[in-house]
Motif scaffolding. Structure first.
Motif, PDB file in Angstrom:
ATOM      1  N   GLN A  97       0.837  -1.196   0.000  1.00  0.00           N
ATOM      2  CA  GLN A  97       0.000   0.000   0.000  1.00  0.00           C
ATOM      3  C   GLN A  97       0.879   1.255   0.000  1.00  0.00           C
ATOM      4  OE1 GLN A  97      -2.692   0.750   3.471  1.00  0.00           O
ATOM      5  NE2 GLN A  97      -4.299   0.302   1.970  1.00  0.00           N
ATOM      6  N   THR A  98       1.959   1.211   0.765  1.00  0.00           N
ATOM      7  CA  THR A  98       2.892   2.337   0.802  1.00  0.00           C
ATOM      8  C   THR A  98       3.611   2.488  -0.530  1.00  0.00           C
ATOM      9  OG1 THR A  98       3.211   2.049   3.178  1.00  0.00           O
ATOM     10  CG2 THR A  98       4.906   3.294   1.997  1.00  0.00           C
ATOM     11  N   ARG A  99       3.990   1.369  -1.141  1.00  0.00           N
ATOM     12  CA  ARG A  99       4.652   1.429  -2.450  1.00  0.00           C
ATOM     13  C   ARG A  99       3.785   2.122  -3.488  1.00  0.00           C
ATOM     14  NH1 ARG A  99       7.034  -3.554  -5.491  1.00  0.00           N
ATOM     15  NH2 ARG A  99       7.575  -1.820  -6.881  1.00  0.00           N
ATOM     16  N   ILE A 100       2.502   1.767  -3.511  1.00  0.00           N
ATOM     17  CA  ILE A 100       1.598   2.378  -4.490  1.00  0.00           C
ATOM     18  C   ILE A 100       1.578   3.891  -4.320  1.00  0.00           C
ATOM     19  CG2 ILE A 100      -0.822   2.580  -5.211  1.00  0.00           C
ATOM     20  CD1 ILE A 100      -1.101  -0.425  -4.450  1.00  0.00           C
ATOM     21  N   MET A 101       1.418   4.332  -3.086  1.00  0.00           N
ATOM     22  CA  MET A 101       1.358   5.766  -2.804  1.00  0.00           C
ATOM     23  C   MET A 101       2.694   6.451  -3.092  1.00  0.00           C
ATOM     24  SD  MET A 101       0.746   7.589   0.892  1.00  0.00           S
ATOM     25  CE  MET A 101       2.294   6.866   1.486  1.00  0.00           C
TER      26      MET A 101
END
Length: 229
Positions: A97-101
């Motif tokens: 989720q952090t990677r996407i953001m």
């Protein structure tokens, strides 16, 4: 014998070569860390890190109470992914989720800032990913993937985002390794095509498309790992 200053990634490469050559046969038990580290001429800490990398890639498998073994050919897809090594801090879902953001924003802020040499480096890394997958050189495949993403991060206009990327890079790297054992050839082909669309958006200096293509790429990688962040 390896030089004692050799980094764990180089030790992992040597062990991968031993597996591919048959020096370490499928199903064979890996020697004890004390014995193996002495044989390779590296520290036990470097060996442990190398073995963790190889286990994440599905090349070896640790069985409780029995030891660590070379994975049987074709068994990785059936046995699933290795345990998530950062579970004490963050779930793999959180990291994706952090990677996407983070990487979506980084790609948008890198648009218009990449030099011709950097774009060529990304193209070369993508071609290396493709070639190394065909040879099942999994370490080099992932190394090329890491290089691709690192080049984009280095061109991001936001210094804090560049710094944050480096702070969490170990966890991001693990999400790039984690799905490899269950990655089908069609998914790798699609991933490589996604890289090329990201390059196209960055070359066209299109931040909106660069963000969309990067977010889609990371989301598809997460879905390959059985997640939908």
């Amino acid at each position: 014998m390896l030089n004692r200053t050799l980094v764990p990634q180089s030790a992992a490469r040597l062990i991968q070569d031993m597996i591919q050559s048959g020096e370490l046969a499928a199903g064979e038990k890996i020697p004890s860390q004390r014995e193996f580290s002495t044989k390779l001429g590296i520290s036990r800490a470097s060996l442990r890190e190398a073995l963790l990398t190889l286990e994440t890639l599905g090349l070896i498998k640790t069985e409780a109470g029995r030891g660590t073994f070379v994975a049987e050919r074709g068994s990785a897809a059936n046995s699933g992914m290795a345990p998530w090594r950062y579970s004490d801090s963050y779930s793999v879902f959180d990291v994706f989720q952090t990677r996407i953001m983070l990487e979506g924003n980084i790609a948008a802020l890198a648009a218009g800032r990449l030099t011709g040499n950097q774009l060529q480096a990304m193209e070369a890394a993508t071609k290396q990913m493709e070639d190394c997958w065909a040879k099942q050189d999994l370490l080099a495949n992932v190394e090329a993937d890491l290089e691709f993403h690192a080049v984009i991060a280095s061109a991001c206009s936001n210094a804090m985002m560049r710094a944050l990327y480096q702070v969490v890079r170990e966890q991001l790297t693990e999400t790039q390794r984690q799905p490899i054992p269950i990655t089908e050839p069609a998914r790798m082909k699609a991933s490589i095509a996604e890289h090329r669309r990201i390059i196209s958006a960055l070359r066209d200096n299109d931040p909106v498309r660069a963000r969309q293509e990067m977010e889609n790429h990371v989301l598809n990688t997460a879905r390959c790992a059985g997640l939908n962040p």
